[in-house]
Design an enzyme around this catalytic site. Structure first.
Site, mmCIF file in Angstrom:
data_model
loop_
_atom_site.group_PDB
_atom_site.id
_atom_site.type_symbol
_atom_site.label_atom_id
_atom_site.label_comp_id
_atom_site.label_asym_id
_atom_site.label_seq_id
_atom_site.Cartn_x
_atom_site.Cartn_y
_atom_site.Cartn_z
ATOM 1 N N LYS A 87 0.810 -1.221 0.000
ATOM 2 C CA LYS A 87 0.000 0.000 0.000
ATOM 3 C C LYS A 87 0.849 1.280 0.000
ATOM 4 C CE LYS A 87 -4.157 -1.881 0.197
ATOM 5 N NZ LYS A 87 -5.048 -1.784 -1.001
ATOM 6 N N GLU A 109 -9.735 5.635 3.351
ATOM 7 C CA GLU A 109 -10.515 4.543 3.912
ATOM 8 C C GLU A 109 -9.561 3.400 4.179
ATOM 9 O OE1 GLU A 109 -9.944 4.904 0.782
ATOM 10 O OE2 GLU A 109 -9.318 2.862 0.264
ATOM 11 N N SER A 379 1.555 -9.781 -0.638
ATOM 12 C CA SER A 379 1.266 -8.343 -0.622
ATOM 13 C C SER A 379 1.513 -7.683 0.728
ATOM 14 C CB SER A 379 -0.172 -8.102 -1.063
ATOM 15 O OG SER A 379 -1.060 -8.850 -0.259
#
Lengths: 394, 262
Positions: A87, A109, A379
């Site tokens: 991210k 969010e 991830s």
């Protein structure tokens, strides 16, 4: 003036209130300018290297591969990026865009909390005020990340409406953005939402696939036979896939959250449940959406908060329609099993989201030949999930 | 050319245009409230279609529409309610207001036919900007107008694009934000209305909504706009009442009186 396509075939678009349209136009224009601006690229790459710790390595999972007795499995180690997940790639890129646009405040969010942590991190780094919206259910199951965000100086606002998960956090973030659009950039964390977000997020996550392509060639001298990633909104997957989408011999496989199984109705598998996963419009984009027959958005379930969302990124819908990528499902139980197996055999604790991709590798590798290569996007790391896993395993 | 049904709302200016969702607090109560609004001073009613994710709405309308969903109200019920209001003799224009996905799932052409057959006069879809409206406009085929919205953030060039083939009326969102009560009318509103007047086809009514909650605010806006839209305050007044029908009638009466200069 629109300079990028707003759609991916029949998917995507800009289904938002008029108030936000000028902000989307501004964001698109700034992104197009920044992309062509060498100073911006240098700054972003500098931060990715010196701050986020890129490139992340690829690791050959030797014991897992031997255990499964088929393809050699390589892991793209986004868990080793700063903040513990992919991210940060997108958060850094968008924060630099926000800075160029003169915004002072960032909102985000978050589901699993990884995007919230990444947003809070870049806000601290670049001096933005930061508010993160998070569903109450997710705050309870990802408590360590709530604490991390607060430590980083962000305000975490609990969302008590609807299913109190990611979908509702996005609603609240959009309401905030509509109200404070002049001062605020909405740092959307996945390859979804209205145009230009799916394109921008893909472009900032492309670094995963670009690095993985070079690394696998350098290590093995060849391309992988398949590249696997989990798909919530689908940002790590689109980032990995974009490195291989032009290599037709590489299979692209996305893994959705099967929850308690498709038949149970408690899942977040938009593609795998044709009864409820239909073409629809949610959060500004047209894509496959889990919904009732009369178009109310369905409540979803997954053991992993980051995959627990009713819509899939529009570019994934197009890749599937084109037959370029295929999409499978891993259940909660399969993900938990993969979580344990990877921890035991490789000393790597994956995020529950990433464990869905590992579960697909566990299923697929034994059916492949020993000289074949399976590339899995790991991830994120699983520290945030220890409580959840403890509860499920006991 | 004869007046389209929706134009009848503006025979009396400024028009009073309350919003109320079908299914709140119950389906029967909402029908009574809508009927009372239509017979006690409303010049047009926005009939709300509930949706699970109303991202342009503040807490009051969120709560009301979520209650309607808990009451199992669907778009089909909303269309049936419009037909029922016509049977009860409600003569004012009825404009359906709701998010795109339920309409999209109903089928755009089926919706267009069913809405017209039920007696609706128009449609407002808050998450469908002009860029995405072609599909719906094609299905409506020049029948019911799909009302276009403008916001304070809409620049002049964009306003011209939105106004170019607008029909019915224009919906001016008075504030950047979601629906809900505001203490004061935005100081930027007169400038905003003037900007839109320049872009709008001559004679197309400009109606202002979002944040208007008292008869005095409505009168203030009514001096510079052709219609005043009141949603949250209407829902709140009827929600807290013992007798929804009477509360709706009193609410409409008070706003009508204020707009008439009394």
């Amino acid at each position: 003036m629109t300079t990028l396509s707003t759609k991916f075939g029949p998917y995507g678009g800009q289904y938002v209130p008029e108030t936000l349209m000028p902000a989307l136009e501004q964001l698109e224009a700034e992104f197009v300018r920044a992309r062509a601006d060498r100073a911006f690229q240098t700054r972003l790459n500098g931060l990715l290297v010196d701050y986020a710790g890129r490139p992340t390595p690829i690791t050959c999972a030797e014991r897992l591969s031997a255990h499964l007795g088929g393809a050699r499995i390589y892991l793209k180690r986004e868990d080793l990026a700063h903040t513990g997940a992919h991210k940060i790639n997108n958060a850094l890129g968008q924060a630099l865009l926000a800075q160029r646009m003169g915004k002072r405040r960032i909102i985000a969010e978050t589901g699993a909390g990884q995007h919230g942590v990444a947003s809070a991190t870049v806000a601290a780094l670049l001096g933005f005020e930061c508010v993160v919206y998070m569903g109450e259910v997710d705050m309870a199951r990802q408590e360590p990340n709530v604490f991390r965000m607060r430590l980083l100086g962000a305000e975490v606002r609990p969302v008590a409406s609807g299913s109190r998960t990611l979908k509702d956090a996005i609603n609240e973030a959009i309401r905030d953005w509509v109200t404070h659009v002049d001062s605020t950039h909405y740092l959307l964390g996945s390859a979804l939402g209205p145009h230009p977000y799916p394109t921008i997020v893909r472009e900032f996550q492309k670094v995963i696939g670009r690095e993985a392509h070079m690394q696998i060639m350098a290590k093995t001298g060849r391309l992988p036979d398949a590249a696997v990633a989990c798909v919530g909104g689908g940002s790590n997957a689109i980032g990995l896939f974009s490195g291989f989408v032009d290599e037709p011999e590489v299979k692209l496989i996305g893994v959705e959250a099967g929850g308690e199984g498709i038949a149970s109705g408690k899942h977040a598998a938009r593609f795998a449940d044709p009864a409820r996963g239909r073409l629809g419009v949610l959060h500004g984009t047209r894509t496959f959406v889990l919904q009732t027959p009369d178009g109310q958005i369905a409540e979803t379930h997954s053991v992993s908060a980051g995959l627990d969302y009713a819509a899939v990124g529009p570019e994934h819908a197009q890749l599937r329609e084109l037959g370029r990528a295929e999409y499978t499902v891993a259940t909660d139980a399969e993900a938990l099993q993969a979580f344990s197996l990877l921890s035991h055999l490789e000393g790597i604790i994956p995020a529950l989201e990433s464990a869905h991709a590992v579960a697909e590798a566990i299923r697929r590798a034994p059916k492949m030949k020993k000289d074949q290569i399976l590339l899995v996007c790991l991830s994120g790391r699983g520290d945030k999930d220890l409580d959840t896993v403890n509860k499920y395993l006991s | 050319m004869p007046l389209a049904e929706i134009d009848h709302a503006f025979k009396r200016k400024p028009a009073f245009m309350p919003y109320f969702p079908v299914g709140y607090p119950t389906l029967a109560d909402s029908l009574d409230a809508l009927e009372a609004l239509g017979k006690s001073g409303a010049d047009l009613i926005e009939v709300g279609i509930p949706f699970s994710d109303p991202l342009a709405d503040g807490p009051v309308i969120q709560e009301a529409t979520q209650t309607a969903l808990r009451n199992s109200v669907t778009l089909r019920h909303v269309l049936d309610s419009v037909a029922e209001l016509r049977r009860r003799g409600v003569a004012v224009p009825l404009v359906l207001m709701g998010y795109y996905n339920p309409i999209y799932q109903f089928g755009l052409e089926a919706f267009s036919r069913a809405a017209a057959a039920a007696g609706a006069d128009g449609l407002i879809v808050p998450d469908l900007p002009v860029e995405e409206s072609a599909e719906l406009e094609a299905a409506l085929a020049g029948g019911l107008p799909c009302i276009r919205m403008l916001a304070p953030t809409t620049a002049a060039e964009r306003a011209r694009k939105i106004c170019a083939d607008a029909r019915g009326f224009l919906y001016l969102v008075s504030v950047t934000g979601v629906t809900g009560v505001r203490e004061k009318v935005s100081a930027d509103l007169p400038g905003f209305i003037t900007r839109v007047r320049v872009a709008a086809p001559k004679g197309l009514p400009l109606c202002v909504g979002f944040g208007i909650s008292t008869p005095a605010q409505a009168a203030e806006v009514g001096r510079i706009a052709d219609g005043v839209i009141v949603g949250t305050a209407c829902v709140r007044a009827i929600a807290s009442a013992q007798d929804p029908k009477r509360a709706a009638a009193e609410f409409a009466g008070a706003f009508r009186k204020a707009l008439d200069g009394g």
